[in-house]
Design a protein around this motif. Structure first.
Motif, mmCIF file in Angstrom:
data_model
loop_
_atom_site.group_PDB
_atom_site.id
_atom_site.type_symbol
_atom_site.label_atom_id
_atom_site.label_comp_id
_atom_site.label_asym_id
_atom_site.label_seq_id
_atom_site.Cartn_x
_atom_site.Cartn_y
_atom_site.Cartn_z
ATOM 1 N N TYR A 64 -23.785 24.202 28.256
ATOM 2 C CA TYR A 64 -24.930 23.450 28.748
ATOM 3 C C TYR A 64 -25.255 23.837 30.178
ATOM 4 C CZ TYR A 64 -24.071 20.261 24.837
ATOM 5 O OH TYR A 64 -23.902 19.730 23.580
ATOM 6 N N SER A 65 -26.554 23.893 30.495
ATOM 7 C CA SER A 65 -27.040 24.019 31.867
ATOM 8 C C SER A 65 -28.148 23.001 32.041
ATOM 9 C CB SER A 65 -27.552 25.435 32.142
ATOM 10 O OG SER A 65 -26.492 26.361 32.119
ATOM 11 N N PHE A 66 -28.281 22.473 33.258
ATOM 12 C CA PHE A 66 -29.188 21.359 33.514
ATOM 13 C C PHE A 66 -30.156 21.667 34.650
ATOM 14 C CE2 PHE A 66 -25.163 19.818 31.959
ATOM 15 C CZ PHE A 66 -25.520 18.942 30.952
ATOM 16 N N SER A 67 -31.356 21.107 34.541
ATOM 17 C CA SER A 67 -32.305 21.101 35.650
ATOM 18 C C SER A 67 -33.017 19.771 35.599
ATOM 19 C CB SER A 67 -33.320 22.242 35.526
ATOM 20 O OG SER A 67 -34.301 21.933 34.568
ATOM 21 N N GLY A 68 -33.438 19.250 36.699
ATOM 22 C CA GLY A 68 -34.191 17.998 36.716
ATOM 23 C C GLY A 68 -33.803 17.071 35.591
ATOM 24 N N ASN A 69 -34.712 16.849 34.644
ATOM 25 C CA ASN A 69 -34.453 15.973 33.503
ATOM 26 C C ASN A 69 -34.306 16.744 32.199
ATOM 27 O OD1 ASN A 69 -34.572 13.562 34.986
ATOM 28 N ND2 ASN A 69 -36.805 13.639 34.965
ATOM 29 N N SER A 70 -34.043 18.049 32.276
ATOM 30 C CA SER A 70 -33.948 18.854 31.069
ATOM 31 C C SER A 70 -32.634 19.621 31.037
ATOM 32 C CB SER A 70 -35.127 19.832 31.005
ATOM 33 O OG SER A 70 -35.173 20.458 29.734
ATOM 34 N N PHE A 71 -32.406 20.298 29.923
ATOM 35 C CA PHE A 71 -31.199 21.096 29.781
ATOM 36 C C PHE A 71 -31.434 22.160 28.721
ATOM 37 C CE2 PHE A 71 -30.846 17.896 26.522
ATOM 38 C CZ PHE A 71 -30.264 18.548 25.445
ATOM 39 N N ILE A 72 -30.561 23.170 28.728
ATOM 40 C CA ILE A 72 -30.496 24.124 27.624
ATOM 41 C C ILE A 72 -29.067 24.131 27.110
ATOM 42 C CG2 ILE A 72 -32.427 25.579 28.361
ATOM 43 C CD1 ILE A 72 -30.351 27.612 29.417
ATOM 44 N N VAL A 73 -28.907 24.426 25.815
ATOM 45 C CA VAL A 73 -27.586 24.518 25.206
ATOM 46 C C VAL A 73 -27.547 25.740 24.295
ATOM 47 C CG1 VAL A 73 -28.237 22.862 23.398
ATOM 48 C CG2 VAL A 73 -25.825 23.353 23.795
ATOM 49 N N THR A 74 -26.478 26.507 24.446
ATOM 50 C CA THR A 74 -26.199 27.640 23.559
ATOM 51 C C THR A 74 -24.872 27.308 22.906
ATOM 52 O OG1 THR A 74 -27.287 29.109 25.138
ATOM 53 C CG2 THR A 74 -25.944 30.144 23.441
ATOM 54 N N ALA A 75 -24.815 27.309 21.580
ATOM 55 C CA ALA A 75 -23.633 26.756 20.933
ATOM 56 C C ALA A 75 -23.281 27.448 19.630
ATOM 57 C CB ALA A 75 -23.853 25.273 20.654
ATOM 58 N N GLU A 115 -36.687 25.265 21.756
ATOM 59 C CA GLU A 115 -36.698 26.027 23.006
ATOM 60 C C GLU A 115 -35.450 25.755 23.839
ATOM 61 O OE1 GLU A 115 -39.345 26.253 27.069
ATOM 62 O OE2 GLU A 115 -40.381 25.816 25.193
ATOM 63 N N GLN A 116 -34.956 24.525 23.766
ATOM 64 C CA GLN A 116 -33.770 24.162 24.541
ATOM 65 C C GLN A 116 -32.476 24.663 23.911
ATOM 66 O OE1 GLN A 116 -34.838 19.855 24.570
ATOM 67 N NE2 GLN A 116 -33.969 19.957 26.621
ATOM 68 N N MET A 117 -32.452 24.838 22.596
ATOM 69 C CA MET A 117 -31.190 25.085 21.905
ATOM 70 C C MET A 117 -31.164 26.430 21.189
ATOM 71 S SD MET A 117 -29.211 22.754 19.057
ATOM 72 C CE MET A 117 -30.493 22.838 17.827
ATOM 73 N N SER A 118 -30.057 27.115 21.321
ATOM 74 C CA SER A 118 -29.758 28.289 20.507
ATOM 75 C C SER A 118 -28.454 27.978 19.794
ATOM 76 C CB SER A 118 -29.618 29.533 21.375
ATOM 77 O OG SER A 118 -29.258 30.630 20.579
ATOM 78 N N LEU A 119 -28.492 27.900 18.477
ATOM 79 C CA LEU A 119 -27.343 27.462 17.698
ATOM 80 C C LEU A 119 -26.881 28.563 16.748
ATOM 81 C CD1 LEU A 119 -25.455 25.165 16.732
ATOM 82 C CD2 LEU A 119 -27.252 24.510 15.133
ATOM 83 N N HIS A 120 -25.599 28.824 16.752
ATOM 84 C CA HIS A 120 -24.992 29.825 15.882
ATOM 85 C C HIS A 120 -24.033 29.114 14.941
ATOM 86 C CE1 HIS A 120 -26.475 33.053 18.507
ATOM 87 N NE2 HIS A 120 -26.342 32.120 19.432
ATOM 88 N N LEU A 121 -24.227 29.266 13.643
ATOM 89 C CA LEU A 121 -23.388 28.583 12.666
ATOM 90 C C LEU A 121 -22.166 29.421 12.344
ATOM 91 C CD1 LEU A 121 -26.156 27.110 10.372
ATOM 92 C CD2 LEU A 121 -24.816 25.936 12.122
ATOM 93 N N LYS A 122 -21.181 29.344 13.227
ATOM 94 C CA LYS A 122 -19.904 30.019 13.016
ATOM 95 C C LYS A 122 -18.864 29.350 13.901
ATOM 96 C CE LYS A 122 -20.852 33.644 16.381
ATOM 97 N NZ LYS A 122 -20.979 35.074 16.608
ATOM 98 N N ALA A 123 -17.627 29.467 13.530
ATOM 99 C CA ALA A 123 -16.543 28.887 14.316
ATOM 100 C C ALA A 123 -16.100 29.874 15.388
ATOM 101 C CB ALA A 123 -15.367 28.535 13.412
#
Length: 123
Positions: free
Chosen positions: A40-51, A70-78
């Motif tokens: 997670y990274s944050f700015s003002g009242n928003s964030f992005i997550v790469t997971a 736009e905020q999230m990049s999700l990878h379905l793997k362990a």
């Protein structure tokens, strides 16, 4: 036996929080430990997550406050080793640079403000 734990690490540049989460999934005789990495990274009242997430675990990432595409990049793997985590970390760094190039002021994270920042997402 139920098992769940999470650890938070702040990146050396203090712009990202790496959340490593382990839990047990499955029934008797077929239990496996699932490891997820969320950055997670944050700015003002928003964030992005790469997971990374296993199967349908995407809901665990953000609870009721699921981020936009736009905020999230999700990878379905362990994630079980650094070799699996490294591409996700690199992707987040790239996304972070693009986010900053758009004018976002990324908040510096410290051990005192990282939990309050994350708790706003999960609550």
């Amino acid at each position: 036996m139920l098992f769940f734990w999470a650890r938070i690490f702040i990146s050396p540049d203090k712009k990202s929080a790496l959340l490593l989460v382990n839990w047990v999934e499955g029934k008797e005789g077929g239990k496996v430990v699932i490891s997820n990495l969320e950055i997670y990274s944050f700015s003002g009242n928003s964030f992005i997550v790469t997971a990374c997430a296993q199967d349908g675990a995407a809901k665990l990432l953000t609870g009721a406050n699921r981020p936009s595409e736009e905020q999230m990049s999700l990878h379905l793997k362990a994630v079980f080793a650094e070799s699996a985590a490294r591409p996700i970390i690199n992707e987040h760094q790239k996304r972070l640079a693009e986010w900053e190039a758009k004018g976002e002021k990324v908040r510096e994270l410290t051990k005192d403000n990282v939990l309050p920042s994350l708790s706003k997402i999960f609550s």
